[in-house]
Scaffold this motif. Structure first.
Motif: not given
Lengths: 114, 110
Positions: A4, A33, A35, A37, A43, A45, A48, A90, A94, A101, A103, A105-107, B36, B43-44, B49, B96, B98
Motif C-alpha cells: 500500500v 480504509s 485511519y 493516529q 487509531l 477509523f 472505508e 494511515l 483489503s 480480513y 488488511y 497498512f501503508g506507511s 496487530y 508498518r502496522l 485473528r 473494514q 476496525f
C-alpha cells in the motif's frame, strides 16, 4: 507485489488550508480504509471505500471526506485545517469480501498543521 | 458503543519469560477480534485473528465471550517480540471499520 503506497509521506500545512492525501492499494484490493493516529486518541477509523462507494464512516466532522476511483486508488481530503488535525493518517487496503480480513497498512502520511 | 481497552501502556518482561497482553472489549453483537503489531520503523501489520484460531510467531489468543476478553499470550518471549501491540475489533460486517485499542508497548529485556 507492491504494498500500500501513501503519498506524500510528510506534509506541513497552515490552519485554514485544505489538504489531499493519496493512497494506492495493493493490486486487486477493492477496499480502502483510512485511519487517523494521534498520541492522545490512538487509531481512529475515518471511513472505508469499496468499489468507489463509501461503505462505512467513522465519527469525524464533515471536513473530512474521501473518494475512491475506478482503479481503487483513494484520496482523503481535509478542509479548513485545524491544529488538532495534526496526525499520522494511515490507509489500509483489503480484498473487501465478506470473509476477507487481509488488511494491509501503508506507511502513512504525517500531517502537521501550524 | 464499541470499545477496546488495553490496560497496560508498557509491559516489560525478560527473555524466556511468559508474556500476556491484555485486551477487553465492549460490543453488543458478535465481533471479530484481531491483534496487530508494529515493530520499530515498520508498518502496522496483522498478527492474528480469532476466527483463524492460529498461532503466529508463537503467539496465541483466545476469545472469551463471557469475560469479553482477547488476551495475547506467548510462553517464552524473545527480544524480537519487542513492539507495539494493538488489539482491534471489527463489527463482523462486510466493512473494514476496525476499532483499535490504545496499544501496549512490549519490551523484552535480555
Amino acid at each position: 507485489k507492491a504494498g500500500v503506497t501513501q503519498t506524500p509521506r510528510y506534509l506541513i500545512k497552515t490552519r485554514g488550508q485544505q489538504v489531499t492525501l493519496s493512497c494506492s492499494p495493493i493490486s486487486g484490493h477493492r477496499s480502502v480504509s483510512w485511519y487517523q493516529q494521534t498520541p492522545g486518541q490512538g487509531l481512529q477509523f475515518l471511513f472505508e471505500y469499496f468499489s468507489e462507494t463509501q461503505r462505512n464512516k467513522g465519527n469525524f466532522p464533515g471536513r473530512f471526506s474521501g473518494r475512491q476511483f475506478s482503479n481503487s486508488r483513494s484520496e482523503m481530503n481535509v478542509s479548513t485545517l485545524e491544529l488538532g488535525d495534526s496526525a499520522l493518517y494511515l490507509c489500509a487496503s483489503s480484498l473487501g469480501g465478506g470473509e476477507d480480513y487481509g488488511y494491509t497498512f501503508g506507511s502513512g502520511t504525517r500531517l502537521t498543521v501550524v | 458503543a464499541q470499545r477496546v481497552t488495553q490496560p497496560e501502556k508498557l509491559l516489560s518482561v525478560f527473555k524466556g519469560a511468559p508474556v500476556e497482553l491484555k485486551c477487553n472489549y465492549s460490543y453488543s453483537g458478535s465481533p471479530e477480534l484481531f491483534w496487530y503489531v508494529q515493530y520499530s520503523r515498520q508498518r502496522l501489520q496483522l498478527l492474528l485473528r480469532h476466527i483463524s484460531r492460529e498461532s503466529i510467531k508463537g503467539f496465541t489468543a483466545d476469545l472469551n465471550k463471557g469475560e469479553t476478553s482477547f488476551h495475547l499470550k506467548k510462553p517464552f518471549a524473545q527480544e524480537e517480540d519487542s513492539a507495539m501491540y494493538y488489539c482491534a475489533l471489527s463489527p463482523g460486517n462486510y466493512g473494514q471499520n476496525f476499532v483499535f485499542g490504545p496499544g501496549t508497548r512490549l519490551s523484552v529485556l535480555p
